[in-house]
Structures are given as C-alpha cells and as structure tokens.
Design an enzyme around this catalytic site. Structure first.
Site, mmCIF file in Angstrom:
data_model
loop_
_atom_site.group_PDB
_atom_site.id
_atom_site.type_symbol
_atom_site.label_atom_id
_atom_site.label_comp_id
_atom_site.label_asym_id
_atom_site.label_seq_id
_atom_site.Cartn_x
_atom_site.Cartn_y
_atom_site.Cartn_z
ATOM 1 N N CYS A 80 0.837 -1.205 0.000
ATOM 2 C CA CYS A 80 0.000 0.000 0.000
ATOM 3 C C CYS A 80 0.878 1.264 0.000
ATOM 4 C CB CYS A 80 -1.009 -0.032 1.152
ATOM 5 S SG CYS A 80 -2.377 1.140 0.941
ATOM 6 N N HIS A 178 -3.097 -5.020 1.667
ATOM 7 C CA HIS A 178 -2.511 -5.257 2.987
ATOM 8 C C HIS A 178 -2.579 -6.738 3.372
ATOM 9 C CE1 HIS A 178 -2.296 -0.996 4.461
ATOM 10 N NE2 HIS A 178 -3.241 -0.826 3.551
ATOM 11 N N GLU A 180 -0.822 -8.255 5.437
ATOM 12 C CA GLU A 180 -0.459 -8.437 6.850
ATOM 13 C C GLU A 180 -1.669 -8.468 7.771
ATOM 14 O OE1 GLU A 180 -0.706 -3.971 6.330
ATOM 15 O OE2 GLU A 180 -0.059 -5.677 5.099
#
Length: 200
Positions: A80, A178, A180
């Site tokens: 991002c 994202h 994560e």
C-alpha cells in the site's frame, strides 16, 4: 538460517508485518536508524500514510541509506503506502512528497478513493500458489504504468479499466493491498524467498 528482514518502523502496520515475517520464517527487526538499514538482508515498507512516512524517512536521515541499499540490490517489499514509496513516479502525491524509488512504476495515490471506498476481494496472484489471495484495499494506490523490467503479477478491474496491483522487479515486490491483516502469509513467504535468493 532465517534471513534478517527489517520493517521500516516510522509509521503504519509495523507490528503486523513483523508478526507475518516471523510466521514466514524470517527474523524481523525494526528499522528506524541509518545503521539499522545496513544490518538487514531485506526490508518491508508497511502500509500507512505515504506522505507521513516520506517526511519521517527524511527527518530520520534514512532516505539516502535506503536508496543506496536498494540500488545495491537489497530486496524490498512495499504494501500500500510502501508501494507508493518504492515507486519511481507518484501521481496525486501530497505537496512536496517524495518517494524512495527503485521500482520502475508510476503509481496513483489513493486511486481507489477515500476510506469509505475501501474493500476486500479474492485475487489470483502469479508466483503465489495455493488458490486466491484475500486482498484488503484501504485507500489503496494502483499502478498506472510499468517499466520494461517490471512483471505484473495481479490486476483488478476498477473504474472501467484493469490496473496492476501486484508487481515485481527482480528483488523488489509491491502490493496495493494489505496482506499483513488477513492471516494469509503467502505474500510474506514469497518475499522471504526473494531475500534468500538474493543472499545466495
């Protein structure tokens, strides 16, 4: 040996990336000082606010050391805001915003819209086996142009056109989304492979 992978720890999803790297078999370490840039085998630039990360990178005197390590072949993964910071060219940046660069792409900041336009989807990503990847887009960029050495690993259709949202140029990897935050570690595992390949 577990590769030592830094997470640029000035702003953004630092803890989430560190946890994902550890789960993917790396030794995560936080990077805030120039000397710490020299001590890692690879680096993750997390999601967050790209213009804020840019200002802090310059304030902490990290810009030149980061550019030098990237130029020397250090693997870097940007998610991002990290994609924006890795891009050589940024459209719709904040006034005075700079990027670290290294990845021969043009990105459009906040391309998908504001926070209310954030969404999730399942993506097929080249180089990532095991079925679709759940992608979470939060005020995400997309790639407008890629240079000749850049591979597009996934795209999405938005606003009537296909836009690249996962790209790789040698040891540099970037995603608009994202990974994560989803618990799916495959993107991080692929990056750990790139770090190991670069060390050989």
């Amino acid at each position: 040996m577990s590769p030592r992978i830094g997470v640029l720890a000035v702003q953004g999803d630092v803890r989430e990336h560190a946890a994902a790297l550890a789960a993917a078999g790396a030794e995560p370490t936080l990077v805030r000082r120039p000397a710490e840039v020299e001590a890692v085998d690879g680096l993750v630039i997390p999601g967050g606010e790209s213009s804020t990360i840019d200002k802090l990178v310059r304030a902490f005197e990290l810009l030149d050391p980061l550019r030098a390590r990237i130029a020397s072949g250090m693997p870097v993964y940007g998610s991002c805001a990290g994609m924006i910071l890795l891009a050589d060219r940024v459209l719709d940046g904040a006034p005075g915003q700079q990027s670290i660069g290294g990845l021969d792409i043009t990105v459009r900041r906040n391309a998908f819209g504001r926070q209310v336009d954030s969404y999730e989807t399942d993506l097929s990503v080249e180089e990532i086996p095991g079925g679709p990847v759940r992608a979470v887009f939060i005020r995400a960029p997309w790639v407008e142009e890629v240079g000749p050495g850049v591979e597009v690993l996934a795209s999405v259709s938005a606003k009537g056109e296909d836009h690249p949202i996962v790209v790789r140029q040698g040891p540099l990897l970037a995603t608009s989304f994202h990974p994560e935050v989803t618990g799916d570690r495959r993107i991080h595992e692929r990056f750990v492979e790139l770090v190991r390949d670069a060390a050989r």
